[in-house]
Design an enzyme around this catalytic site. Structure first.
Site, short mmCIF file in Angstrom:
data_model
loop_
_atom_site.label_atom_id
_atom_site.label_comp_id
_atom_site.label_asym_id
_atom_site.label_seq_id
_atom_site.Cartn_x
_atom_site.Cartn_y
_atom_site.Cartn_z
N GLU A 425 17.64 -39.10 6.25
CA GLU A 425 16.55 -39.24 5.28
C GLU A 425 16.96 -38.81 3.87
O GLU A 425 16.58 -39.44 2.88
CB GLU A 425 15.34 -38.43 5.73
CG GLU A 425 14.54 -39.06 6.85
CD GLU A 425 15.12 -38.78 8.23
OE1 GLU A 425 14.64 -39.37 9.21
OE2 GLU A 425 16.07 -37.97 8.32
N HIS A 494 5.09 -36.94 14.05
CA HIS A 494 4.88 -38.36 13.72
C HIS A 494 3.49 -38.61 13.14
O HIS A 494 3.20 -39.74 12.74
CB HIS A 494 5.06 -39.23 14.96
CG HIS A 494 6.47 -39.32 15.46
ND1 HIS A 494 7.14 -38.21 15.92
CD2 HIS A 494 7.33 -40.36 15.56
CE1 HIS A 494 8.35 -38.57 16.30
NE2 HIS A 494 8.50 -39.87 16.08
#
Length: 692
Positions: A425, A494
């Protein structure tokens, strides 16, 4: 001595001297001498309190001059806080460097292809990779020199950048100046290998280990690496073994080092070695030495006089704190600028919000679609419209993204424009920053907003600050897409709603669409923006709502909220998935309780459109905020705080805080920090106002 930590350059692999004549060697020595003299002057100024904390480079002159001279004018340099020497070889003036160390952002404003000095260790490396990527995409012969120290090789950004550069075979040279100390930590406590250069083996990258105190050896190694890069042969890692003869900073006495080690390395001082060689070869004389010393002192004195002449006027120019936080400043920041400057009799121009287009929400030709299809449509439209737009993220190619938003786009536009990235990321966001600095508009995807924390530093320390750090000479027109929100039974991390974290980060805009039509329009506006935008997509809304989306391309202005339902009894402010629950609640309030609720879609979370909310509150005198992220310190708390300050419904309120800008460099930080006068003004303002 430890076999590696205190290894002297005599044990480094021997390098062949490049084909350079005596004139080149003399020029290199003169540059090294000036760098030493200038470095020592700034260190003394720091000890005197005339500039801020300084990170000296004494002992590393050969590595920096050699590397700088090996680059072409078309190449980029991405420096650390100890790479002033490389920047000076690249045409940055001593005057600019003094302004920087004196705490003025103006020191970062120059026309050369150099990024500004970076403080957070290793975080600049993904930008170097992105810049190299941008040069490769446009077919140029330019390459990028990414500077780092031995300590940086322990950081995740280093490894993610090395991996990405190797995978994409990018024209980047990683120059590690191994000066034997990461502040007070030697390499033996950082790595279990004999040489930093061995780290490149894990990435299939060529590596060179050179005598960093030999300017010709460094020059040759960097020149060879640039030749490889220009030939399309990919990145190179160079370890220049040298020694930091001074402290980590002007405040560091280096008590952690032993005298024997320091004496050993002092005998290998690059200036002494180079001068001795020139004298032996008859290329230099003591008379020339005295003349050059005098010339250097004159140049340094002129730079100091320039700082002295500029310091007062620059310090008084406080408006620049506000002028470069955003490409398009929010009205709330304009008000803060007025509050800061009003006592100085400065003229503050009026700021108007961008209007909502008259055509917005009109029906026309189009088709019904869900949010996934609307986002996919928008991405295809921007890819068609501009070759500068790139998509990058994990699994966005053949898979089409975890939610299939990018499905089919790689097949249509190719792997060069729709790029499957490693699971990194920080590298995804950081290289997007570099690509944007290189002239592209990167739209990167982080699969879930709960994974943004791995890229937090890239968004906060860099994407948000490049414009203010360089007073607008660099901007980061990138978009970071991320799915967020609960309600669909995803695993831990999530379903996070991290938007409030970014509400506290000036320089980044945060938006949330409520449905398909808004998603398409908002994504167009975000990609067109010259400010970095965090585009949060509510997971429950991807396929649960369909809307008519016009054929004509629309754009909804960033920084504007929208009233979706009128009412006179209460104002409800929400966004994303919760907005739909607020609309249902408004219907129930009307049907069962006879209460008319005005419902506002915030749309832009940061900076919020307080004007629209305040105008509604002026009519209803009641306000409810709704969001799924935690209550404390949330978006709702900020909205209520601002409305309370404006109207004081249950008392009188005021907040005294830093301005909504990145904290400026030291020369102007007192303008940013709350002072006694601001506190007194706030209290007096409340006490002279009657309570409601």
């Amino acid at each position: 001595m430890n076999k590696y930590t205190h290894q002297i350059p005599a044990r480094v692999e021997k390098q062949q001297t490049p084909e350079t004549g005596g004139a080149w060697q003399v020029d290199a020595y003169q540059r090294m001498y000036f760098l030493r003299a200038f470095d020592e002057k700034i260190a003394n100024l720091s000890l005197q309190g005339r500039v801020g904390v300084y990170t000296p480079l004494k002992g590393q002159e050969a590595a920096q001059v050699g590397a700088g001279l090996a680059l072409g004018s078309q190449d980029w340099v991405v420096p650390t806080f100890r790479d002033m020497g490389v920047l000076l070889q690249r045409g940055v003036s001593p005057e600019h460097m003094l302004l920087f160390w004196a705490g003025f952002e103006e020191g970062n404003v120059h026309d050369t292809r150099n990024l500004p000095i970076t403080a957070p260790v290793a975080t600049q490396l993904p930008h170097a990779v992105g810049l190299a990527w941008s040069e490769a995409l446009c077919g140029s012969q330019a390459c990028v020199l990414a500077c780092l120290g031995d300590g940086a090789t322990s950081k995740g950004d280093f490894h993610e950048s090395m991996n990405l550069a190797a995978v994409q075979q990018l024209p980047v040279i990683f120059l590690c100046q191994n000066n034997q100390w990461a502040i007070s930590t030697p390499p033996s406590k950082q790595m279990a290998i004999d040489a930093v250069a061995q780290r490149a083996d894990a990435y299939g990258m060529p590596a060179h280990r050179v005598d960093g105190n030999d300017v010709a050896a460094v020059y040759q190694s960097v020149a060879e690496a640039t030749s490889r890069a220009r030939a399309g042969e990919g990145p190179t890692f160079i370890e220049a073994v040298t020694y930091r003869l001074g402290g980590h900073s002007s405040q560091d006495a280096s008590h952690y080092r032993n005298v024997k080690e320091e004496l050993c390395w002092a005998q290998l001082d690059p200036l002494m070695r180079t001068k001795t060689k020139l004298l032996e070869c008859g290329l230099w004389s003591e008379q020339q030495q005295r003349s050059w010393e005098s010339h250097c002192q004159q140049l340094i004195s002129e730079a100091c006089e320039h700082l002295k002449a500029k310091r007062r006027s620059l310090s008084e120019n406080k408006k620049v704190i506000f002028d470069f936080a955003y490409e398009t400043a929010p009205t709330s920041l304009a008000a803060q600028k007025h509050a800061c400057l009003s006592t100085q009799h400065d003229i503050v121009t009026e700021h108007t919000r961008p209007p909502i287009p008259n055509t917005w929400r009109r029906e026309g030709e189009g088709q019904s679609m869900n949010m996934v299809s609307a986002l996919q449509l928008a991405l295809g439209e921007v890819l068609d419209a501009s070759q500068e737009v790139l998509l990058m993220g994990q699994d966005i190619g053949a898979l089409g993204g975890v939610f299939r938003v990018t499905e089919g786009l790689q097949a249509r536009y190719g792997e060069r424009r729709v790029v499957d990235m490693p699971l990194s990321e920080s590298a995804i966001v950081g290289s997007s920053i570099g690509l944007s600095l290189g002239g592209y508009r990167a739209v990167c995807e982080v699969q879930f907003a709960g994974f943004l924390y791995s890229a937090f530093e890239q968004l906060i320390s860099h994407a948000a600050r490049f414009r203010s750090r360089t007073q607008g000479s660099h901007s980061v027109p990138m978009v970071c897409r991320a799915a967020y929100g609960g309600g669909v039974h995803t695993p831990e991390s999530h379903a996070d709603s991290p938007e409030a974290h970014f509400l506290h980060v000036p320089g980044v805009k945060v938006v949330v669409p409520r449905g398909p039509r808004m998603a398409r329009a908002l994504l167009h506006a975000s990609i067109q923006s010259d400010d970095p935008v965090l585009f949060l997509e509510p997971i429950p809304l991807y396929r649960s709502i369909t809307e008519h989306v016009p054929s004509a391309i629309e754009s909804f202005p960033l920084g504007r909220a929208e009233i979706l339902r009128g009412g006179k009894d209460v104002t409800i402010v929400s966004y994303g998935t919760m907005l739909h629950r607020a609309l249902k609640a408004a219907t129930q309030l009307q049907d069962e309780h006879g209460l008319e609720a005005e419902v506002i879609d915030l749309v832009t979370i940061s900076p919020p459109d307080i004007e629209t909310i305040a105008a509604s509150f002026a009519r209803t005198r009641r306000l409810v905020t709704v969001h799924e992220s935690p209550r404390t310190g949330g978006v709702g708390a900020e909205i209520i705080a601002q409305i309370a300050e404006l109207y004081g419904e249950v008392g009188c309120f005021a907040r005294v805080a830093g301005w909504d800008t990145p904290i400026p460099f030291p020369a102007r930080e007192q303008t940013y920090l709350p002072n006694v006068s601001r506190i007194v003004q706030a209290v007096c303002g409340l006490c002279t106002t009657s309570r409601p």
